[in-house]
Design a protein around this motif. Structure first.
Motif, short mmCIF file in Angstrom:
data_model
loop_
_atom_site.label_atom_id
_atom_site.label_comp_id
_atom_site.label_asym_id
_atom_site.label_seq_id
_atom_site.Cartn_x
_atom_site.Cartn_y
_atom_site.Cartn_z
N GLU A 194 0.86 -1.19 0.00
CA GLU A 194 0.00 0.00 0.00
C GLU A 194 0.89 1.24 0.00
O GLU A 194 1.99 1.22 0.56
N MET A 195 0.40 2.31 -0.62
CA MET A 195 1.23 3.49 -0.82
C MET A 195 0.47 4.76 -0.48
O MET A 195 -0.72 4.89 -0.77
N LEU A 196 1.16 5.68 0.15
CA LEU A 196 0.68 7.03 0.39
C LEU A 196 1.74 7.97 -0.17
O LEU A 196 2.89 7.91 0.26
N TYR A 197 1.36 8.81 -1.15
CA TYR A 197 2.35 9.60 -1.89
C TYR A 197 2.20 11.09 -1.61
O TYR A 197 1.13 11.67 -1.80
N ARG A 198 3.27 11.69 -1.14
CA ARG A 198 3.35 13.13 -0.88
C ARG A 198 2.12 13.63 -0.13
O ARG A 198 1.50 14.64 -0.50
N ASN A 199 1.77 12.93 0.92
CA ASN A 199 0.64 13.34 1.75
C ASN A 199 1.03 14.54 2.59
O ASN A 199 2.08 14.53 3.26
N ASP A 200 0.19 15.59 2.58
CA ASP A 200 0.47 16.76 3.41
C ASP A 200 -0.70 17.06 4.35
O ASP A 200 -0.83 18.17 4.84
N ALA A 209 7.70 8.47 -7.80
CA ALA A 209 6.74 9.05 -8.75
C ALA A 209 6.27 7.99 -9.74
O ALA A 209 5.06 7.90 -10.05
N GLN A 210 7.19 7.17 -10.25
CA GLN A 210 6.82 6.09 -11.17
C GLN A 210 5.91 5.08 -10.47
O GLN A 210 4.91 4.61 -11.03
N LEU A 211 6.28 4.74 -9.25
CA LEU A 211 5.50 3.77 -8.48
C LEU A 211 4.09 4.30 -8.23
O LEU A 211 3.10 3.56 -8.30
N HIS A 212 4.00 5.60 -7.94
CA HIS A 212 2.70 6.22 -7.67
C HIS A 212 1.77 6.16 -8.88
O HIS A 212 0.58 5.87 -8.75
#
Length: 318
Positions: free
Chosen positions: A36-42, A152-155
């Motif tokens: 599971e992935m969370l990308y650039r969460n702010d 970024a690619q993975l996202h």
């Protein structure tokens, strides 16, 4: 991982608690896939929340100010820091509310790696998580660029899987994720860029955390901790709260509860009262109340659940 991250990972958000000293619930994962992935969460954090989980975590800090308490370590994060978390380690972030807190997180089941690679290769890939245990890597500018390009690619591939179905780009996603693990393994073979605490406050809080780690199973009072570390009790309480976002006793109770969970997982035949005493609680009723507030079930229910899982695993192996 806070409430917003819990929602993003499809996990239960914490409920309100009756007492200030009762720990926030530890999140239970509802897996949609082995990664599971969370990308650039702010998204801002709703206060410091302790949690642990059986899967491994790759946490990448990209912006803001944050102190991270993980296991027996206090880490003052800097953008570009990467933390590798072993399963079931108690951790809690305390970001500054005055600037955006930006992070990317990967959760994965270590058993998945064993299914994808030969045993020797899988063990080599997981070695940083299992032997270095909760290490912080401070990435150089070039390493940050390389890792962020991979993320970024993975996202992109991860989003395709979520929107178009599990089969969309599944092989490419898996290969990219293995590439991430291989890159991290390569970095861990060299200098890891660890650095000491910059401030006296951080060093004092690290001393408190280390003392509790060594003595959590004993009866502890704030007077005992302050005396052992040659600090005044008011200074100790204020300092710990300022740096970690939580209180000394919230941390102590969470440390004991997390140890109880590990014992129930490893030795589900042990009685609840035995585990209660082993981890440092004097009163079974107090232990049971705190455990249920944190886990949403009684210690006995949790223990039986672990015993059933162990029985299922044994029957599959047979």
């Amino acid at each position: 991982m806070g409430e917003n991250e819990a929602a993003a990972f499809n996990v239960q958000a914490p409920s309100e608690l009756e007492e200030a000293c009762v720990p926030a619930p530890v999140h239970q994962s509802q897996w949609l896939s082995p990664v599971e992935m969370l990308y650039r969460n702010d998204a801002p954090m709703a206060g410091a929340q302790f949690h642990s989980h059986p899967y491994y975590e790759i946490y990448y800090f990209q912006g803001g100010e944050c102190n991270y308490l993980i296991g027996d370590k206090l880490i003052a994060l800097k953008p570009g820091d990467l933390i590798l978390m072993h399963g079931m380690t108690l951790h809690c972030s305390n970001p500054s509310p005055h600037q955006p807190y930006v992070r990317s997180i990967l959760h994965f089941e270590p058993a998945m790696i064993g299914k994808l690679l030969r045993p020797e290769a899988a063990a080599h890939m997981l070695q940083p998580f299992e032997e270095l245990r909760n290490i912080r890597l401070s990435l150089s500018a070039a390493q940050q660029d390389e890792y962020e390009a991979l993320l970024a690619q993975l996202h992109v591939l991860y989003r395709a899987r979520k929107t178009e179905g599990a089969g969309a780009g599944a092989d490419r996603f898996t290969f990219r994720f293995l590439d991430v693990l291989a890159l991290i393994r390569e970095w861990c073979d060299g200098p890891t860029g660890q650095h000491e605490h910059d401030s006296l406050k951080e060093r004092h809080v690290q001393s408190v955390v280390s003392y509790i780690e060594e003595n959590y199973a004993r009866e502890l009072t704030l007077d005992m901790i302050a005396g052992a570390l040659h600090l005044t009790k008011p200074y100790l309480s204020h300092l710990f709260k300022e740096v970690t976002g939580t209180t000394v006793f919230k941390y102590l109770y969470n440390r004991r509860l997390n140890q109880a969970k590990m014992l129930f997982r490893l030795e589900p035949h042990r009685s609840v009262s035995d585990v209660c005493r082993t981890v440092g609680f004097r009163h079974l009723a107090h232990f049971s109340r705190l455990f249920k507030a944190a886990e949403g079930q009684s210690p006995e229910q949790y223990r039986k659940g672990m015993a059933m899982r162990g029985g299922l695993s044994a029957s599959r192996e047979a």
